[in-house]
Design a protein around this motif. Structure first.
Motif, PDB file in Angstrom:
ATOM      1  N   ALA A 196       0.816  -1.214   0.000  1.00 42.24           N
ATOM      2  CA  ALA A 196       0.000   0.000   0.000  1.00 42.24           C
ATOM      3  C   ALA A 196       0.852   1.266   0.000  1.00 42.24           C
ATOM      4  CB  ALA A 196      -0.918   0.024   1.221  1.00 42.24           C
ATOM      5  N   VAL A 197       0.293   2.315  -0.595  1.00 42.27           N
ATOM      6  CA  VAL A 197       0.847   3.670  -0.512  1.00 42.27           C
ATOM      7  C   VAL A 197      -0.326   4.627  -0.319  1.00 42.27           C
ATOM      8  CG1 VAL A 197       2.162   5.485  -1.664  1.00 42.27           C
ATOM      9  CG2 VAL A 197       2.757   3.094  -2.075  1.00 42.27           C
ATOM     10  N   PRO A 198      -0.417   5.291   0.862  1.00 39.04           N
ATOM     11  CA  PRO A 198       0.492   5.263   2.003  1.00 39.04           C
ATOM     12  C   PRO A 198       0.598   3.852   2.613  1.00 39.04           C
ATOM     13  CG  PRO A 198      -1.108   7.049   2.198  1.00 39.04           C
ATOM     14  CD  PRO A 198      -1.584   6.178   1.101  1.00 39.04           C
ATOM     15  N   ARG A 199       1.678   3.629   3.341  1.00 40.06           N
ATOM     16  CA  ARG A 199       1.928   2.300   3.884  1.00 40.06           C
ATOM     17  C   ARG A 199       0.894   1.889   4.923  1.00 40.06           C
ATOM     18  NH1 ARG A 199       8.133   3.332   5.383  1.00 40.06           N
ATOM     19  NH2 ARG A 199       7.210   5.400   5.646  1.00 40.06           N
ATOM     20  N   ASP A 200       0.576   0.598   4.911  1.00 37.32           N
ATOM     21  CA  ASP A 200      -0.354   0.035   5.893  1.00 37.32           C
ATOM     22  C   ASP A 200       0.342  -0.341   7.186  1.00 37.32           C
ATOM     23  OD1 ASP A 200      -2.721   0.124   4.418  1.00 37.32           O
ATOM     24  OD2 ASP A 200      -2.338  -1.802   3.454  1.00 37.32           O
ATOM     25  N   VAL A 201       1.635  -0.664   7.105  1.00 40.89           N
ATOM     26  CA  VAL A 201       2.358  -1.253   8.232  1.00 40.89           C
ATOM     27  C   VAL A 201       3.362  -0.262   8.813  1.00 40.89           C
ATOM     28  CG1 VAL A 201       3.804  -3.182   8.991  1.00 40.89           C
ATOM     29  CG2 VAL A 201       2.088  -3.539   7.186  1.00 40.89           C
ATOM     30  N   ASP A 202       3.328  -0.118  10.110  1.00 40.93           N
ATOM     31  CA  ASP A 202       4.282   0.730  10.826  1.00 40.93           C
ATOM     32  C   ASP A 202       5.699   0.194  10.577  1.00 40.93           C
ATOM     33  OD1 ASP A 202       5.873   2.064  12.652  1.00 40.93           O
ATOM     34  OD2 ASP A 202       4.466   1.861  14.318  1.00 40.93           O
ATOM     35  N   PRO A 203       6.609   1.028  10.026  1.00 39.82           N
ATOM     36  CA  PRO A 203       7.984   0.551   9.757  1.00 39.82           C
ATOM     37  C   PRO A 203       8.694   0.027  10.996  1.00 39.82           C
ATOM     38  CG  PRO A 203       7.584   2.687   8.736  1.00 39.82           C
ATOM     39  CD  PRO A 203       6.410   2.422   9.624  1.00 39.82           C
TER      40      PRO A 203
END
Length: 415
Positions: A272-279
Motif C-alpha cells: 500500500a501507498v500510504p503504507r499500511d504497516v508501521d515501519p
C-alpha cells in the motif's frame, strides 16, 4: 494550449516520500476542483502506489507549473520540490504514453496501470476538469497501450503488483504450499494477491477487511478461504507465516505496539501507498518487512522479455506524440473558426432584421432565407477555413488569429 506534468514517482522518491502526496478518491476530486478554481484550464490526477502526478492543459505553462508545485507542497506539509519531476509539451506527452504502457512502472509492462490511467480520466471528467485536450491525449495513450499489449502478447503473461508480490515472497521464504497467509484489504491489490496465492496452492489463506461484507462475497466464491474480523487481525497474526496488505487506508492499519505476541517468524509485504504497516515492526527479530519498493529487485523471465521490447515501444510512442502535437497545434485554430462562425450568424441576423423592416415574411419564408444565406456564406468561407485547419506553424496561427479577430469582430464593430 500546452501540456504540463508535475509529480513524483518511484524513480525519484522512496515510499516514505511518495506516501505524503498520495491521493484518496475524495482528495483527488477536491484537488482537481481547486486547481481549476486557480485558473488551470484542465487537470487530471494519477495517483498509484508508484506515483502521484498532476497532468494539466494550460495556456500559461509557467504559471500552471508554479500553481501545481505550490499545491503539492502545501498538500505534503513541506517542500518536496527536489523530488518532483516537471515536464512540458512533447516531453510531458511522451511520459504519459510511457506510463499508460507500463514502461515507467516498478514492474515494467504491468497491467494495473492501464486501468488506473483510465480511471483517472473518468474521475476528472466527472469533476469537469478533464476536457477536450486531456481527454484526447489520455484516450490516445490508452488506445496505444492496448495495441502494444496485444501486439507484443503482454496479456499472455500478465504481470501486476499482485503477481510480482507473490513471486517476491516466494523467492524470499521458499515454497508457499505449507504456509498460512493473511491478506488485509479486498480492493484491487488484495484480490490480485488472492488470485496468485490460490495458484500457488497455499495451505491456508485468511482475509480481513474493515468492511466485513466485502469479505463475504469473496468467501462465497472460494470455500477454502477463511474470513477474519478486522478487529481480530493481531490475534490472527500469531499463527501466520505471511501477511500481505494492500488497503487504501490513509492511516496505519498494523501498528508496532500490537505486534509483540508473535511466537514464530512473520514475513510482511506491504503493497500500500500510504503504507499500511508501521515501519517500526521490523524491530522485532521475528519480522521481515518488505514494501512495494522492494519489488524492483525481482527477476522474472517474462520481465526480461518486456525490457527487450520497451525500446521498440518507445520508438513508436515518438510517432504518436508527434501526431498528438500536430492535432493540438491545429486545435488552436478552433477559436479563430468560432470567431468566423459568430460573424456569419451576426451577418445573417442583421440581414434578416433589415429585410423584415421593409417586407413581411411568413415563418417558412424567413427560415428559407436564413438557410440560403447560411449556405452562401459557408460556401464563400469554406476554402479559407480549410486553409486555416492546415496551418501547422504556431507563429502563423497567432498572426492569422489576430488579423481575423480584427477583421471579423473589431472591424465590424467600428463599421
Amino acid at each position: 494550449m500546452q501540456i504540463v506534468l508535475v509529480g513524483i514517482s518511484h524513480k525519484q522518491a522512496p515510499i516514505e516520500i511518495r506516501e505524503r502526496i498520495a491521493f484518496t478518491l475524495s482528495k483527488r476530486r477536491n484537488a482537481m476542483q481547486q486547481l481549476i478554481s486557480e485558473g488551470i484550464e484542465e487537470a487530471v490526477i494519477l495517483s498509484t502506489c508508484n506515483r502521484s502526478e498532476i497532468i494539466a492543459a494550460t495556456s500559461q505553462p509557467e504559471k500552471c507549473i508554479q500553481i501545481i508545485l505550490n499545491y503539492l507542497n502545501d498538500y505534503a506539509g513541506e517542500d518536496l520540490s527536489p523530488y518532483f519531476i516537471i515536464k512540458e509539451g512533447e516531453k510531458a506527452m511522451l511520459h504519459i504514453f510511457e506510463v499508460a504502457c507500463g514502461l515507467d512502472s516498478i514492474v515494467i509492462g504491468e497491467d494495473q496501470i492501464l486501468g488506473q490511467v483510465k480511471e483517472a480520466l473518468e474521475i476528472a471528467q466527472e469533476v469537469g476538469s478533464g476536457k477536450k485536450f486531456l481527454s484526447k491525449l489520455i484516450r490516445e495513450a490508452i488506445t496505444f497501450s492496448k495495441l502494444m499489449r496485444t501486439t507484443y502478447a503482454f496479456s499472455e503473461n500478465p504481470l501486476s503488483i499482485g503477481s510480482i508480490g507473490v513471486k517476491f515472497i516466494k523467492e524470499r521464504i521458499g515454497s508457499l504450499k505449507t504456509k498460512k497467509v493473511l491478506i488485509i484489504g479486498t480492493g484491487k491489490i488484495g484480490c490480485l494477491v488472492l488470485k496468485y496465492l490460490l495458484e500457488e496452492e497455499v495451505e491456508e489463506i485468511y482475509i480481513a477487511n474493515r468492511t466485513h461484507s466485502k469479505i463475504n462475497r469473496i468467501l462465497e466464491d472460494h470455500e477454502s478461504i477463511r474470513g477474519v474480523k478486522y478487529e481480530d487481525r493481531y490475534e490472527a497474526l500469531t499463527d501466520m507465516d505471511i501477511l500481505i496488505t494492500g488497503t487504501s487506508s490513509p492511516h496505519i492499519v498494523i501498528k508496532e505496539e500490537y505486534m509483540h505476541k508473535l511466537n514464530k517468524p512473520l514475513a510482511i509485504l506491504d503493497l500500500a501507498v500510504p503504507r499500511d504497516v508501521d515501519p517500526n515492526v521490523e524491530k522485532s527479530p521475528l519480522i521481515q518487512l518488505f514494501t512495494v519498493d522492494d519489488l524492483q529487485t525481482i527477476v522474472d523471465g517474462h520481465l526480461q522479455y518486456r525490457y527487450c521490447i520497451a525500446e521498440k515501444i518507445r520508438e513508436l510512442i515518438y510517432d504518436e506524440v508527434e501526431k498528438m502535437s500536430i492535432w493540438m497545434l491545429q486545435s488552436q485554430v478552433d477559436p479563430i473558426i468560432e470567431c468566423i462562425n459568430t460573424w456569419q450568424k451576426q451577418i445573417i441576423k442583421e440581414t434578416l432584421d433589415q429585410l423584415s423592416k421593409n417586407s413581411s415574411f411568413e415563418i417558412s419564408e424567413k427560415e428559407y432565407l436564413e438557410q440560403l444565406m447560411g449556405t452562401s456564406i459557408r460556401r464563400v468561407m469554406r476554402n479559407p477555413i480549410k486553409q486555416l485547419k492546415n496551418l501547422n506553424e504556431p507563429n502563423k496561427i497567432e498572426e492569422y488569429g489576430k488579423i481575423i479577430k480584427h477583421l471579423f469582430t473589431e472591424g465590424s464593430r467600428k463599421k
